[in-house]
Design a protein around this motif. Structure first.
Motif, PDB file in Angstrom:
ATOM      1  N   PRO A   1      59.021   1.260  38.233  1.00  0.00           N
ATOM      2  CA  PRO A   1      58.140   1.828  39.253  1.00  0.00           C
ATOM      3  C   PRO A   1      57.450   3.087  38.741  1.00  0.00           C
ATOM      4  N   LEU A   2      56.306   3.347  39.311  1.00  0.00           N
ATOM      5  CA  LEU A   2      55.514   4.519  38.928  1.00  0.00           C
ATOM      6  C   LEU A   2      55.637   5.589  39.990  1.00  0.00           C
ATOM      7  N   VAL A   3      55.745   6.809  39.548  1.00  0.00           N
ATOM      8  CA  VAL A   3      55.725   7.922  40.498  1.00  0.00           C
ATOM      9  C   VAL A   3      54.273   8.222  40.848  1.00  0.00           C
ATOM     10  N   ARG A   4      54.031   8.406  42.123  1.00  0.00           N
ATOM     11  CA  ARG A   4      52.681   8.773  42.564  1.00  0.00           C
ATOM     12  C   ARG A   4      52.750   9.922  43.545  1.00  0.00           C
ATOM     13  N   HIS A   5      51.614  10.502  43.810  1.00  0.00           N
ATOM     14  CA  HIS A   5      51.534  11.442  44.919  1.00  0.00           C
ATOM     15  C   HIS A   5      51.595  10.636  46.218  1.00  0.00           C
ATOM     16  N   ALA A   6      52.051  11.301  47.271  1.00  0.00           N
ATOM     17  CA  ALA A   6      52.211  10.609  48.542  1.00  0.00           C
ATOM     18  C   ALA A   6      50.888   9.986  48.994  1.00  0.00           C
ATOM     19  N   SER A   7      49.777  10.568  48.565  1.00  0.00           N
ATOM     20  CA  SER A   7      48.467  10.033  48.943  1.00  0.00           C
ATOM     21  C   SER A   7      48.140   8.738  48.189  1.00  0.00           C
ATOM     22  N   GLY A   8      48.975   8.366  47.197  1.00  0.00           N
ATOM     23  CA  GLY A   8      48.712   7.152  46.425  1.00  0.00           C
ATOM     24  C   GLY A   8      48.091   7.460  45.077  1.00  0.00           C
ATOM     25  N   ARG A   9      47.639   8.687  44.891  1.00  0.00           N
ATOM     26  CA  ARG A   9      46.996   9.079  43.640  1.00  0.00           C
ATOM     27  C   ARG A   9      48.014   9.061  42.489  1.00  0.00           C
ATOM     28  N   LYS A  10      47.572   8.609  41.323  1.00  0.00           N
ATOM     29  CA  LYS A  10      48.458   8.621  40.148  1.00  0.00           C
ATOM     30  C   LYS A  10      48.619  10.047  39.641  1.00  0.00           C
ATOM     31  N   LEU A  11      49.732  10.324  38.970  1.00  0.00           N
ATOM     32  CA  LEU A  11      49.879  11.635  38.334  1.00  0.00           C
ATOM     33  C   LEU A  11      48.881  11.715  37.192  1.00  0.00           C
ATOM     34  N   SER A  12      48.370  12.904  36.985  1.00  0.00           N
ATOM     35  CA  SER A  12      47.374  13.024  35.934  1.00  0.00           C
ATOM     36  C   SER A  12      47.878  13.970  34.865  1.00  0.00           C
ATOM     37  N   LYS A  13      47.484  13.660  33.623  1.00  0.00           N
ATOM     38  CA  LYS A  13      47.916  14.498  32.510  1.00  0.00           C
ATOM     39  C   LYS A  13      47.273  15.869  32.567  1.00  0.00           C
ATOM     40  N   ALA A  14      46.234  16.000  33.368  1.00  0.00           N
ATOM     41  CA  ALA A  14      45.527  17.279  33.431  1.00  0.00           C
ATOM     42  C   ALA A  14      46.129  18.208  34.481  1.00  0.00           C
ATOM     43  N   GLU A  15      47.064  17.686  35.287  1.00  0.00           N
ATOM     44  CA  GLU A  15      47.587  18.466  36.411  1.00  0.00           C
ATOM     45  C   GLU A  15      48.691  19.409  35.982  1.00  0.00           C
ATOM     46  N   GLY A  16      48.529  20.676  36.243  1.00  0.00           N
ATOM     47  CA  GLY A  16      49.550  21.636  35.850  1.00  0.00           C
ATOM     48  C   GLY A  16      50.846  21.473  36.622  1.00  0.00           C
ATOM     49  N   ASP A  17      50.765  21.098  37.889  1.00  0.00           N
ATOM     50  CA  ASP A  17      51.964  21.169  38.733  1.00  0.00           C
ATOM     51  C   ASP A  17      53.019  20.137  38.404  1.00  0.00           C
ATOM     52  N   THR A  18      52.649  19.062  37.733  1.00  0.00           N
ATOM     53  CA  THR A  18      53.680  18.098  37.367  1.00  0.00           C
ATOM     54  C   THR A  18      53.905  18.094  35.858  1.00  0.00           C
ATOM     55  N   ALA A  19      53.284  19.020  35.143  1.00  0.00           N
ATOM     56  CA  ALA A  19      53.459  19.068  33.684  1.00  0.00           C
ATOM     57  C   ALA A  19      54.861  19.561  33.353  1.00  0.00           C
ATOM     58  N   VAL A  20      55.534  18.825  32.462  1.00  0.00           N
ATOM     59  CA  VAL A  20      56.896  19.170  32.064  1.00  0.00           C
ATOM     60  C   VAL A  20      56.954  20.603  31.535  1.00  0.00           C
TER      61      VAL A  20
END
Ligand code: GLU
Length: 328
Positions: free
Chosen positions: A269-288
């Motif tokens: 399964p893929l993790v997504r935002h609750a809105s259905g949007r995929k995680l993006s590599k450009a997003e700081g908030d989910t960057a490891v």
């Protein structure tokens, strides 16, 4: 309506695994190959994020539980989008997370060329292409996105079927720089038992013949991964549900390239935002990296990834060396 912070993607707690994703979170251990060779294969086109952590958790966890090995492969086949600084960052992130591949050592990427980096492997792809060419399966194609769009406008549906809209296989266009190349994959259905998604049947040619090299000279993703998985003896491919759709063509390509036993497949399964949007590599908030810099421990991050993947009911931390316990 103003989006709430969670919907803008600023709040990484609003991450979910959509209920519609197929399969239980944990594969049946009796179906796992013994001592599998699997791989972690990020593209250096952005930063590692929580979605990669879920993939790493399945990859290292299953390899450790089944006495297997994890290869690290840098998938920089797309020369326009890949960047050395992203590669350097992802190697550092893996080290900070305590995710050591069995092959090659992380430093092999820092010290120069390695067969585990796709941009260092072009002669290997060229040789594989020559084999397909000798079998009469490769043809030059001048269809652009606009050709596909024009076909769709005229017929009221997307191109679907053998070949390409321009009928390029029959045109014998010259195979030269600046021309894309396709492989004639043929008709029929590929069937496999996905270790999480269950039985799947899909047509390799559903979107037409796949590109093997684009007009910019980039080797295509599907071609590179099939060649690489075969030459490195990968017999278990573990990746996100978004690539399930790309799998039939890869199984067909593997067969055309002479691989007798295709790898087993597990699409998680893929993790997504609750809105259905995929995680993006450009997003700081989910960057490891951001999460680690903010003080999260690797164990806390793996605990959270395990809960997101549906492998654990809560965020109890898991030591990176203990990921195998999730799958035993
Ligand atoms: N490189 C791909 C990615 O970053 C993964 C490819 C694969 O697992 O086949 O999503």
């Amino acid at each position: 309506m103003t989006a709430r912070p969670a919907e803008r993607g600023g709040d990484s707690d609003a991450l979910v695994v959509p209920a519609g994703d197929p399969g239980a979170a944990r594969p049946d251990p009796r179906l796992l190959p013994v001592a599998p060779v699997t791989r972690f294969a990020p593209a250096p086109t952005g930063r590692l994020h929580l979605g990669h952590l879920v993939n790493a958790l399945y990859t290292w966890g299953i390899a450790r539980a089944a006495g297997g090995r994890v290869l690290l492969r840098i998938e920089d086949h797309d020369r326009q989008r890949s960047r050395p600084e992203y590669e350097a960052a992802l190697l550092d992130d893996l080290e900070r997370l305590g995710l050591e591949p069995d092959e090659p050592p992380i430093d092999a990427f820092r010290s120069g060329a390695t067969p585990y980096r796709q941009s260092d492997s072009r002669p290997v792809y060229a040789a594989a292409l020559d084999g397909l060419r000798r079998d009469g399966l490769v043809y030059a194609c001048d269809c652009s996105r606009a050709t596909f769009a024009a076909w769709e406008a005229e017929h009221g549906r997307a191109w679907r079927g053998i070949g390409c809209p321009g009928g390029c296989r029959g045109r014998s266009l010259p195979d030269e720089d600046g021309t894309s190349l396709r492989v004639a994959v043929g008709a029929g259905t590929e069937r496999w038992l996905d270790l999480l998604a269950g039985p799947v049947a899909d047509e390799p040619a559903k979107g037409g013949d796949p590109l093997v090299r684009d007009r910019m000279g980039n080797w295509a993703y599907a071609f590179c991964v099939v060649v690489d998985d075969a030459r490195h003896g990968v017999d278990l491919v573990i990746r996100g549900r978004d690539l399930l759709d790309a799998t039939a063509v890869q199984l067909r390509l593997a067969r055309l390239l002479g691989r007798e036993t295709p790898p087993q497949l597990l699409h998680h399964p893929l993790v997504r935002h609750a809105s259905g949007r995929k995680l993006s590599k450009a997003e700081g908030d989910t960057a490891v990296r951001t999460l680690l810099d903010d003080g999260a421990t690797p164990a806390a991050l793996f605990g959270r990834a395990a809960r997101l993947a549906g492998l654990r009911p809560d965020d109890t931390p898991i030591d990176p060396h203990d990921l195998g316990s999730l799958f035993r």
